[in-house]
Scaffold this active site. Structure first.
Site, short mmCIF file in Angstrom:
data_model
loop_
_atom_site.label_atom_id
_atom_site.label_comp_id
_atom_site.label_asym_id
_atom_site.label_seq_id
_atom_site.Cartn_x
_atom_site.Cartn_y
_atom_site.Cartn_z
N HIS A 1 15.87 113.40 32.44
CA HIS A 1 16.57 112.12 32.24
C HIS A 1 16.16 111.06 33.25
O HIS A 1 16.53 109.90 33.12
CB HIS A 1 18.08 112.34 32.29
N ASP B 1 14.77 103.55 37.09
CA ASP B 1 15.77 104.18 36.24
C ASP B 1 15.06 104.88 35.08
O ASP B 1 14.17 104.29 34.47
CB ASP B 1 16.69 103.07 35.67
P1 ADQ Z 1 22.78 107.33 34.83
O1 ADQ Z 1 22.02 107.17 36.10
O2 ADQ Z 1 24.19 107.73 34.98
O3 ADQ Z 1 22.06 108.34 33.83
P2 ADQ Z 1 22.88 105.19 32.68
O4 ADQ Z 1 21.79 105.43 31.72
O5 ADQ Z 1 23.09 103.74 32.92
O6 ADQ Z 1 22.67 105.85 34.11
O7 ADQ Z 1 24.18 105.83 32.10
C1 ADQ Z 1 25.40 105.56 32.62
C2 ADQ Z 1 26.47 105.86 31.58
O8 ADQ Z 1 27.69 105.91 32.26
C3 ADQ Z 1 26.56 104.75 30.53
O9 ADQ Z 1 26.86 105.31 29.28
C4 ADQ Z 1 27.71 103.90 31.04
O10 ADQ Z 1 28.48 103.30 30.03
C5 ADQ Z 1 28.56 104.90 31.80
N1 ADQ Z 1 29.21 104.23 32.94
C6 ADQ Z 1 28.64 103.66 34.00
N2 ADQ Z 1 29.56 103.14 34.81
C7 ADQ Z 1 30.75 103.39 34.23
C8 ADQ Z 1 32.12 103.10 34.55
N3 ADQ Z 1 32.46 102.42 35.66
N4 ADQ Z 1 33.04 103.54 33.71
C9 ADQ Z 1 32.72 104.22 32.61
N5 ADQ Z 1 31.49 104.50 32.24
C10 ADQ Z 1 30.51 104.10 33.04
C11 ADQ Z 1 20.85 109.12 33.84
C12 ADQ Z 1 19.57 108.38 34.21
C13 ADQ Z 1 19.38 107.18 33.29
C14 ADQ Z 1 19.37 107.63 31.83
C15 ADQ Z 1 20.59 108.49 31.54
C16 ADQ Z 1 20.52 109.12 30.15
O11 ADQ Z 1 19.59 107.96 35.57
O12 ADQ Z 1 18.16 106.51 33.59
O13 ADQ Z 1 19.41 106.49 30.99
O14 ADQ Z 1 20.70 109.56 32.48
O15 ADQ Z 1 19.33 109.85 29.98
#
Ligand code: ADQ
Length: 472
Positions: free
Chosen positions: A157, A365
């Site tokens: 990921h 990311d």
């Molecule tokens: P993350 O680093 O966690 O994931 P991201 O892809 O942005 O990053 O996913 C975050 C998820 O958490 C989103 O669905 C978002 O809505 C949710 N989220 C964030 N802050 C929140 C909050 N305050 N309250 C509720 N929900 C919140 C890792 C990798 C990424 C990759 C994903 C999926 O780092 O690059 O996109 O996995 O593979």
């Protein structure tokens, strides 16, 4: 159909699935598991003094959840240590924050062995195993050692680092060799895949064949790119839940006619929060006419609090946020609202919808789902503008966003101004193209195409056990 076993550090499945409370990835894997009445296996989040390998089994609808407890030492060495203090910073280009020690590396290996041992009582001979993320790279190797001949896939990921960085890691050869025990290794983008194949070619002398597979030590591993998406319908205004409508209403009331810039991230140094705050400060400095007409809401949920780098970051962000508000706030205007709590997915959708601009500017990311969720949540008649870092995996697909370099604060400040003043026709044009992209690369499409590709890989050959004294 083969039964699916998903393995990840933590099990995301909960009884709330489908209620709008939990994030898309968990819901997607749950959907994949439901198809074959599968099993989701991972750490329970609990610790026991002495590891006992005992499985806690739970049934949620058609899916079985299997969890094991780990020892406090495991968490320290495997989770806080090697996973989040070694691999995470290194794979996000933060060699300055990368700490390596043998105890953590050993703890990482030990927990992967423990997972493999515990999986013995879960996995049947025809099951397909899908392993997720950097915590679990050596799992297939451990499973093969125990004689598992199942199809096993791995999905990363996070980004794959450049060779020059990866080679600083003691034991990088063994770590990457462990990937050859999988039948399929998947990445989010061509860039991460080519960093991996570049490392193999230039460091290890291993070439990728015409079919996109590599062969090493008699095993063949297929490589592929599977960009993750979001379930756009869950965020769409026409499907808004009551919680979503309320969140949007509450936000809109608090706008007082101002435009909102939104950021939503885990509180992590890879997300570029400090650089983002400083760019916003620059924007306020450069555009006095915009002050009091706009504010920024940054939602940053704390994570990995036990790791020092995260505590340091939190302190720095508090300081920068305080400085910005101290310098620019007026009696009835706070330029930066900085919130450290988590929200339900449907509440987030409402918040996204009330924001004119999303500022998603990670320094690195794997993909970044927030950028896609923001687009999915917009009102087609009056959509907002996405400003996206070129270093998010999502930038490879979301070319109609305003793409910025998060290290260039002047460029980001200009992009904020451009987004806030963009005419509706351009906003709609850009948004439509982005939304079409979401339809093309959906969340269901992601897991379906991954599992289809994994299912089409040749079944691993039986292990030849040679009895002493017999001819080879
Ligand atoms: P993350 O680093 O966690 O994931 P991201 O892809 O942005 O990053 O996913 C975050 C998820 O958490 C989103 O669905 C978002 O809505 C949710 N989220 C964030 N802050 C929140 C909050 N305050 N309250 C509720 N929900 C919140 C890792 C990798 C990424 C990759 C994903 C999926 O780092 O690059 O996109 O996995 O593979």
């Amino acid at each position: 159909m083969s039964r699916l076993i998903v393995v990840s550090n933590r099990v995301g499945l909960s009884r709330d699935v489908g209620g709008g409370a939990v994030g898309g990835l968990s819901a997607a894997l749950t959907a994949a598991l439901r198809q074959s009445q599968g099993v989701w296996f991972g750490w329970s989040g609990e610790t026991v003094e002495k590891f006992n390998g005992q499985l806690a089994l739970d049934r949620v609808g058609d899916v079985t959840v299997a969890r094991i407890d780990l020892e406090p030492r495991d968490i320290e060495e495997y989770y806080n240590g090697y996973s989040n203090n070694t691999l995470w910073p290194l794979f996000h280009n933060r060699i300055d924050l990368t700490h390596y020690d043998r105890a953590s590396a050993d703890g990482y290996a030990r927990v992967n062995q423990r997972f493999a041992e515990a999986l013995r009582s879960v996995v049947g001979p025809n099951d397909v195993i899908w392993v997720h993320d950097y915590h679990m790279i050596p799992l297939a190797r451990e499973l093969r050692k125990l004689g598992f001949r199942n199809r096993i896939g791995f999905f990363l990921h996070i980004p794959w680092p450049a060779r020059q960085l990866l080679t600083t890691l003691p034991g990088h050869q063994a770590l990457t060799d462990a990937l050859f025990d999988y039948d399929l290794v998947g990445f989010h983008t061509d860039e991460w895949l080519s960093a991996f194949t570049g490392y193999l070619r230039n460091e290890r002398g291993i070439e990728v064949d015409a079919e996109g597979s590599v062969e090493s030590a008699g095993r063949r591993t297929r490589l592929g790119v599977f960009p993750i998406g979001v379930h756009a319908a869950d965020f769409a205004p026409e499907n808004a839940s009551e919680a979503s409508i309320q969140a949007q209403k509450r936000m809109e009331e608090s706008l007082s006619g101002r435009q909102m810039i939104i950021g939503v991230d885990r509180l992590d140094y890879s997300k570029g929060l400090e650089e983002r705050f400083i760019a916003y400060e620059q924007f306020l400095h450069d555009h006095p006419d915009q002050r009091e007409k706009v504010f920024m809401l940054q939602i940053a949920t704390p994570s990995r609090d036990a790791v020092e780098a995260y505590q340091d970051l939190r302190g720095r962000l508090d300081a920068v946020a305080g400085r910005i508000n101290g310098a620019f706030a007026t009696l009835d205007w706070v330029p930066l609202r900085y919130v450290n709590s988590g929200f339900r997915q449907d509440e987030l959708a409402g918040v996204y919808r009330s924001a004119r601009v999303a500022l998603i500017t990670p320094l690195r990311d794997g993909m970044n789902l927030v950028a896609k969720e923001y687009v999915a949540a917009q009102d087609p008649a009056d959509p907002g503008v996405l400003i996206l870092s070129r270093f998010a995996g999502a930038a490879a697909q979301m070319k109609e966003a305003l793409i910025v370099n998060p290290y260039d604060r002047e460029e980001m400040a200009q992009a904020i101004h451009r987004a806030l003043t963009m005419d509706p026709a351009e906003r709609i044009l850009r948004w439509r193209a982005l939304k079409d992209g979401l339809e093309r690369e959906s969340l269901d499409g992601w897991w379906q195409s991954y599992l289809e590709t994994l299912g089409a890989t040749p079944r691993p050959a039986p292990k030849i056990v040679r009895v002493a004294g017999t001819a080879p």
